[in-house]
Write a protein that holds these residues in place. Structure first.
Motif, PDB file in Angstrom:
ATOM      1  N   THR A 123      21.294   7.656  -4.758  1.00 54.54           N
ATOM      2  CA  THR A 123      20.265   7.205  -3.827  1.00 54.54           C
ATOM      3  C   THR A 123      19.158   6.531  -4.621  1.00 54.54           C
ATOM      4  N   ARG A 124      18.729   5.364  -4.157  1.00 58.44           N
ATOM      5  CA  ARG A 124      17.710   4.615  -4.874  1.00 58.44           C
ATOM      6  C   ARG A 124      16.391   4.673  -4.106  1.00 58.44           C
ATOM      7  N   VAL A 125      15.333   5.033  -4.840  1.00 56.31           N
ATOM      8  CA  VAL A 125      14.002   5.136  -4.243  1.00 56.31           C
ATOM      9  C   VAL A 125      13.062   4.238  -5.042  1.00 56.31           C
ATOM     10  N   LEU A 126      12.540   3.227  -4.393  1.00 58.74           N
ATOM     11  CA  LEU A 126      11.625   2.281  -5.023  1.00 58.74           C
ATOM     12  C   LEU A 126      10.216   2.536  -4.511  1.00 58.74           C
ATOM     13  N   ARG A 127       9.276   2.669  -5.453  1.00 60.15           N
ATOM     14  CA  ARG A 127       7.873   2.902  -5.102  1.00 60.15           C
ATOM     15  C   ARG A 127       7.006   1.831  -5.745  1.00 60.15           C
ATOM     16  N   SER A 128       6.109   1.263  -4.968  1.00 60.83           N
ATOM     17  CA  SER A 128       5.193   0.245  -5.482  1.00 60.83           C
ATOM     18  C   SER A 128       4.105   0.019  -4.453  1.00 60.83           C
ATOM     19  N   LYS A 139       6.086  -6.231 -12.312  1.00 65.44           N
ATOM     20  CA  LYS A 139       6.810  -6.884 -11.225  1.00 65.44           C
ATOM     21  C   LYS A 139       8.296  -6.593 -11.397  1.00 65.44           C
ATOM     22  N   MET A 140       8.916  -6.100 -10.340  1.00 63.38           N
ATOM     23  CA  MET A 140      10.315  -5.669 -10.412  1.00 63.38           C
ATOM     24  C   MET A 140      11.157  -6.512  -9.455  1.00 63.38           C
ATOM     25  N   TRP A 141      12.412  -6.790  -9.880  1.00 63.83           N
ATOM     26  CA  TRP A 141      13.349  -7.576  -9.069  1.00 63.83           C
ATOM     27  C   TRP A 141      14.699  -6.873  -9.111  1.00 63.83           C
ATOM     28  N   ILE A 142      15.276  -6.620  -7.939  1.00 68.86           N
ATOM     29  CA  ILE A 142      16.555  -5.908  -7.840  1.00 68.86           C
ATOM     30  C   ILE A 142      17.503  -6.776  -7.029  1.00 68.86           C
ATOM     31  N   GLY A 143      18.631  -7.128  -7.634  1.00 68.98           N
ATOM     32  CA  GLY A 143      19.633  -7.927  -6.949  1.00 68.98           C
ATOM     33  C   GLY A 143      20.759  -7.066  -6.405  1.00 68.98           C
ATOM     34  N   PHE A 144      21.298  -7.448  -5.240  1.00 73.20           N
ATOM     35  CA  PHE A 144      22.346  -6.670  -4.585  1.00 73.20           C
ATOM     36  C   PHE A 144      23.569  -7.543  -4.330  1.00 73.20           C
ATOM     37  N   GLY A 145      24.720  -6.897  -4.385  1.00 76.17           N
ATOM     38  CA  GLY A 145      25.969  -7.552  -4.063  1.00 76.17           C
ATOM     39  C   GLY A 145      26.418  -7.160  -2.669  1.00 76.17           C
ATOM     40  N   GLY A 161       0.810  -1.214   0.000  1.00 75.97           N
ATOM     41  CA  GLY A 161       0.000   0.000   0.000  1.00 75.97           C
ATOM     42  C   GLY A 161       0.839   1.259   0.000  1.00 75.97           C
ATOM     43  N   HIS A 162       0.963   1.919  -1.171  1.00 80.71           N
ATOM     44  CA  HIS A 162       1.727   3.166  -1.299  1.00 80.71           C
ATOM     45  C   HIS A 162       3.131   3.015  -0.713  1.00 80.71           C
ATOM     46  N   SER A 163       3.761   1.910  -1.031  1.00 78.69           N
ATOM     47  CA  SER A 163       5.039   1.587  -0.405  1.00 78.69           C
ATOM     48  C   SER A 163       6.197   2.331  -1.062  1.00 78.69           C
ATOM     49  N   VAL A 164       7.167   2.744  -0.236  1.00 80.61           N
ATOM     50  CA  VAL A 164       8.376   3.432  -0.695  1.00 80.61           C
ATOM     51  C   VAL A 164       9.568   2.840   0.048  1.00 80.61           C
ATOM     52  N   LEU A 165      10.604   2.468  -0.713  1.00 83.54           N
ATOM     53  CA  LEU A 165      11.860   2.008  -0.126  1.00 83.54           C
ATOM     54  C   LEU A 165      12.973   2.922  -0.620  1.00 83.54           C
ATOM     55  N   GLU A 166      13.664   3.553   0.310  1.00 82.65           N
ATOM     56  CA  GLU A 166      14.767   4.453  -0.044  1.00 82.65           C
ATOM     57  C   GLU A 166      16.057   3.915   0.568  1.00 82.65           C
ATOM     58  N   SER A 167      17.066   3.739  -0.292  1.00 81.64           N
ATOM     59  CA  SER A 167      18.387   3.295   0.165  1.00 81.64           C
ATOM     60  C   SER A 167      19.375   4.421  -0.117  1.00 81.64           C
ATOM     61  N   ILE A 220      15.452  -7.311  -3.668  1.00 84.18           N
ATOM     62  CA  ILE A 220      14.181  -6.635  -3.440  1.00 84.18           C
ATOM     63  C   ILE A 220      13.289  -6.920  -4.637  1.00 84.18           C
ATOM     64  N   GLU A 221      12.023  -7.190  -4.379  1.00 88.65           N
ATOM     65  CA  GLU A 221      11.086  -7.411  -5.472  1.00 88.65           C
ATOM     66  C   GLU A 221       9.741  -6.774  -5.142  1.00 88.65           C
ATOM     67  N   THR A 222       9.033  -6.366  -6.201  1.00 88.61           N
ATOM     68  CA  THR A 222       7.701  -5.802  -6.038  1.00 88.61           C
ATOM     69  C   THR A 222       6.685  -6.814  -6.514  1.00 88.61           C
ATOM     70  N   LYS A 223       5.533  -6.818  -5.859  1.00 88.01           N
ATOM     71  CA  LYS A 223       4.454  -7.721  -6.237  1.00 88.01           C
ATOM     72  C   LYS A 223       3.392  -7.009  -7.062  1.00 88.01           C
ATOM     73  N   SER A 224       3.652  -5.769  -7.427  1.00 84.29           N
ATOM     74  CA  SER A 224       2.702  -4.961  -8.193  1.00 84.29           C
ATOM     75  C   SER A 224       3.496  -3.901  -8.950  1.00 84.29           C
ATOM     76  N   PRO A 225       2.846  -3.152  -9.853  1.00 88.31           N
ATOM     77  CA  PRO A 225       3.574  -2.122 -10.601  1.00 88.31           C
ATOM     78  C   PRO A 225       4.300  -1.158  -9.673  1.00 88.31           C
ATOM     79  N   GLY A 226       5.507  -0.784 -10.080  1.00 84.31           N
ATOM     80  CA  GLY A 226       6.300   0.121  -9.245  1.00 84.31           C
ATOM     81  C   GLY A 226       7.257   0.947 -10.075  1.00 84.31           C
ATOM     82  N   SER A 227       8.016   1.797  -9.392  1.00 86.46           N
ATOM     83  CA  SER A 227       9.011   2.650 -10.055  1.00 86.46           C
ATOM     84  C   SER A 227      10.270   2.678  -9.192  1.00 86.46           C
ATOM     85  N   LEU A 228      11.406   2.714  -9.858  1.00 92.08           N
ATOM     86  CA  LEU A 228      12.710   2.800  -9.194  1.00 92.08           C
ATOM     87  C   LEU A 228      13.397   4.068  -9.672  1.00 92.08           C
ATOM     88  N   GLU A 229      13.716   4.941  -8.733  1.00 91.08           N
ATOM     89  CA  GLU A 229      14.336   6.226  -9.062  1.00 91.08           C
ATOM     90  C   GLU A 229      15.769   6.235  -8.540  1.00 91.08           C
TER      91      GLU A 229
END
Length: 775
Positions: A347-352, A395-401, A328-334, A369-378
């Motif tokens: 800085t990465r901002v993921l919204r979904s 659906k978005m999937w982001i892999g990290f090292g 619900g109106h989710s935002v992840l900022e790293s 990190i993955e989204t289960k619905s439409p989202g945006s990565l800034e």
């Protein structure tokens, strides 16, 4: 026998005398051996006793049992010393035990009061040993209702139970409702089954424990503390299972979990925490304005949403974050932590609507990190040479090292709708006046690889309905390869449809490049410019139902175009319009070659009458010779002809719109219903307004005047002529009902609405009939 009577009397007297002598002797003997009389009771004392007991039963089951070392009854009250009171539960298998050194019992009111210390033990088994430690309450100044077992006090109270202890100021216990209420300054310490486990400390302004529900209600504030966990909140509910804290639900909560190399801070309007049997956190759920902040040596990650679910791994007897799910109106900022000698990444901002974060073992770094619905990565630049970039997908999937460095990005569409897009704003060149235009891309699938050292985009691949735009450059393709270093794009396939005659936009478009045929699906929106026909005329010159000098627009769920746009078919909530003229239906088919239009299902057409001054310019008589309806002042409101029907077939050659299946024609003050309707448009090439109409089958016409006067006509056939404002009714039994003048019947009724004239023709052998209405 008379001589026997005196003898019988003598015998009776002898027996009485013998008995009396015997009774006297025995009474004298008992009196001599009787104990001394007790001393008289003090004034006001009705009775007194030692080792006094009192039992009350209902249906042979004990309800109340009272025992006292001694008691006195003074003025209707019992003064008890060494009191022990049992208040039995309904099944009489358990009771609540009350002990007090001194108490006062009002038998009439059923109230027991103890000024001194009182001990209450709840749930004592009658015929068995307690399984574990029973809850024990110690306090003073207790009022106890013996009928209900309810005990209250406003003094400091302490209590202990199987997994902990606590204290408060003021308390109330209701054994019938199985509720314990603590008034203020509540403090509890809960332990798990392991005596070495770290306790959970619960504090609150007040507490209400409902034993039947297994829940503890805290208000108006609450605080939970355990090891590194600290939670401050408003009202809260603690759920128990077998005496252990199973869950805590708190409002307006803020919590922290401080651990080496990682700090967690979370908050929400509603926060729920699940615990294991050892008191370790298994899960945290925050709802409404939920927020989680995780800080490490390399980055600070903030997650917000309507709801945030945190799952913890407790295998090592420590709560390590395993994953976080925001919905619900989710935002992840790293946000990276700047370090000397190292270029700061963006800085990465993921919204979904739904964002899931999976952590590496130990909960220190993000795995993906993955989204289960439409989202945006800034990607927000932290250096002047960095571009500002956005990626949008289904659906978005982001892999990290290591050290939370982004390595890859993927997104795949779940439906036919366009799902992925990117926007890149590059910094302005040193000698340029303006920055370059943004680069925009769209597709259904995307895969991006990043440089692990710099986290900068290295390679981007997009496919399935790809589109690209950068300034004046536009393109569509099935697939695209974008090489960041070479600054180039390789395209393949096709997507959007547009040509000099118009354009089509939709969620999904299928295009046959060879023929130019295409199918569009989902939020279809088309615009067509009037084009030339075989005879050299344009749509505007030829007129028609939706013709004019403006573009033709249409919206639908689906649309197909065949034979070089000569055959058009719209499906699902179709709306077409040109200027003020509109047509709606479930399906609309346009044969542009033969100038035929068909509409099916929930058809609604709207045509605007041509203004009167436009009619006068054609030279057909003077204004005074025209019907009154055509002598319209410019300020007169426009007149629309709105027709609703299940089916419509329109022929531009005949200027005829044929409606079928139950028709309703609406011209403001006049409404016409019929089974079929043939609407003829004006013959003039640039006029698409209604000229006349023929209605058949159960015709009903209602006209309403501003004065609320109504005229209702019925027949099997009707003809309506707009310019003359004339209405003809025939077939069946034509009838005209005037709310003021009455009812008129005839074989044919001709009514001129403008001057309120009615011509009546009677059938042969059956004269016309009028029923006048007197004032």
């Amino acid at each position: 026998m008379r001589w026997a009577r005196p003898l019988l009397l003598i015998t009776i007297l002898a027996l009485v005398a013998g008995v009396g002598a015997t009774f006297y002797n025995r009474l004298k003997e008992q009196t001599a051996h009787a104990p001394n009389k007790p001393a008289p009771l003090p004034a006001g004392t009705a009775s007194a006793a030692q080792d006094w007991t009192y039992t009350q039963t209902v249906n042979s089951k004990p309800v109340v049992f009272v025992r006292a070392k001694d008691y006195k009854e003074v003025e209707g009250k019992y003064l008890l010393n060494g009191l022990e009171l049992h208040i039995f539960h309904k099944d009489a298998k358990e009771y609540d035990q009350v002990k007090s050194a001194k108490a006062e019992f009002d038998m009439n009111k059923g109230i027991l009061f103890s000024e001194g210390e009182v001990e209450i033990v709840m749930g004592v088994p009658v015929d068995a040993k307690p399984a574990g430690r029973l809850m024990t309450i110690k306090t003073s100044g207790v009022h106890l209702e013996t009928k209900t077992g309810k005990a209250t006090t406003d003094r400091p109270t302490s209590f202990g139970f199987d997994q902990g202890e606590g204290k408060a100021v003021g308390a109330m216990y209701d054994p019938q409702a199985h509720e314990l209420h603590m008034n203020s300054q509540v403090e509890l310490n809960w332990r798990g089954r392991d005596p070495k486990a770290k306790p959970m400390k619960v504090e609150a302004g007040e507490l209400n424990y409902k034993e039947a529900e297994g829940k503890v209600y805290l208000a108006p504030w609450s605080k939970l503390t355990r090891d590194t966990l600290a939670l401050n909140a408003g009202p809260a509910i603690v759920t128990l299972a077998n005496g252990l804290i199973q869950k805590a639900d708190a409002q307006n909560a803020q919590g922290t979990d401080q651990r080496p190399n990682r700090n967690l801070t979370y908050a929400a309007d509603q926060l729920g925490i699940d615990f294991d049997d050892q008191g370790q956190i298994k899960k945290i759920v925050g709802e409404r304005n939920a927020k989680l902040v995780s800080s490490s040596d390399t980055a600070q990650t903030t997650i917000t949403g309507d709801r945030v679910d945190l799952d913890f791994d407790t295998a090592d007897k420590e709560s390590a974050l395993r994953n976080a799910l925001a919905t619900g109106h989710s935002v992840l900022e790293s946000k990276p932590i700047p370090k000397t000698g190292v270029q700061t990444a963006d800085t990465r901002v993921l919204r979904s609507n739904v964002i899931a974060t999976i952590m590496r073992p130990g909960g220190q770094e993000v795995e993906h990190i993955e989204t289960k619905s439409p989202g945006s990565l800034e990607f927000l630049p932290n250096r002047p040479d960095q571009p500002h970039r956005w990626m949008n997908g289904d659906k978005m999937w982001i892999g990290f090292g290591p050290k939370n460095q982004i390595e890859s990005f993927k997104s795949t569409a779940e439906s036919s709708n366009t799902a992925v897009s990117t926007r890149t704003e590059k910094p302005k060149a040193p000698n340029a006046k303006e920055p370059p235009p943004p680069a925009l891309t769209w597709s259904k699938d995307i895969k991006a690889d990043f440089d692990p050292k710099t986290s900068q985009l290295a390679h981007l691949e997009q496919w399935n309905d790809f589109r690209y735009e950068e300034g004046a450059r536009k393109a569509k393709a099935t697939r695209a390869l974008i090489y960041q270093a070479r600054n180039s794009i390789d395209l393949s396939g096709a997507a959007r449809v547009w040509d000099p005659t118009g354009s089509t936009d939709a969620d999904k478009i299928l295009l046959d490049q060879k023929s130019g045929d295409f199918q569009a699906e989902g939020h279809v929106n088309t615009t067509r410019i009037p084009d030339k026909k075989k005879d050299g005329k344009t749509d505007a010159q030829s007129g028609g139902m939706l013709a004019g000098d403006e573009p033709l627009h249409a919206k639908a769920n689906k649309m197909s175009s065949t034979e070089s746009n000569l055959q058009l078919r719209y499906e699902g909530n179709v709306v077409t319009w040109q200027g003020t003229n509109r047509l709606q239906g479930d399906i609309i088919e346009i044969d542009r070659d033969n100038q035929v239009l068909k509409a099916h299902g929930h058809v609604i057409s709207q045509l605007l009458d041509k203004p009167a001054d436009s009619q006068s310019e054609k030279g057909s008589g003077t204004d005074s010779a025209k019907p009154a309806l055509q002598q319209v002042k410019p300020s007169t409101p426009p007149v629309f002809t709105i027709v609703k029907a299940p089916e419509l077939v329109y022929s531009d050659e005949e200027r005829l719109a044929h409606y079928k299946g139950g028709v309703v024609l609406d011209r403001g003050a006049m409404k016409m219903k019929s089974q079929e309707l043939r609407a003829f448009l004006h013959e003039e090439s640039d006029d698409s307004s209604l000229d006349h109409a023929f209605a058949d089958g159960k015709v009903e016409i209602v006209q309403t005047a501003p004065s609320r006067r109504t005229r209702t006509g019925t027949s099997e056939h009707a003809e309506y002529y707009v310019d003359d404002d004339k209405l003809i009714l025939e077939g069946g039994q034509p009838q005209m009902v005037d709310s003021r003048k009455g009812t008129t019947r005839g074989s044919k009724l001709t009514w001129f609405s403008q001057d309120d004239r009615l011509l009546v023709v009677g059938a042969e052998g059956k004269p016309a009939n009028s029923k006048l209405q007197r004032k």
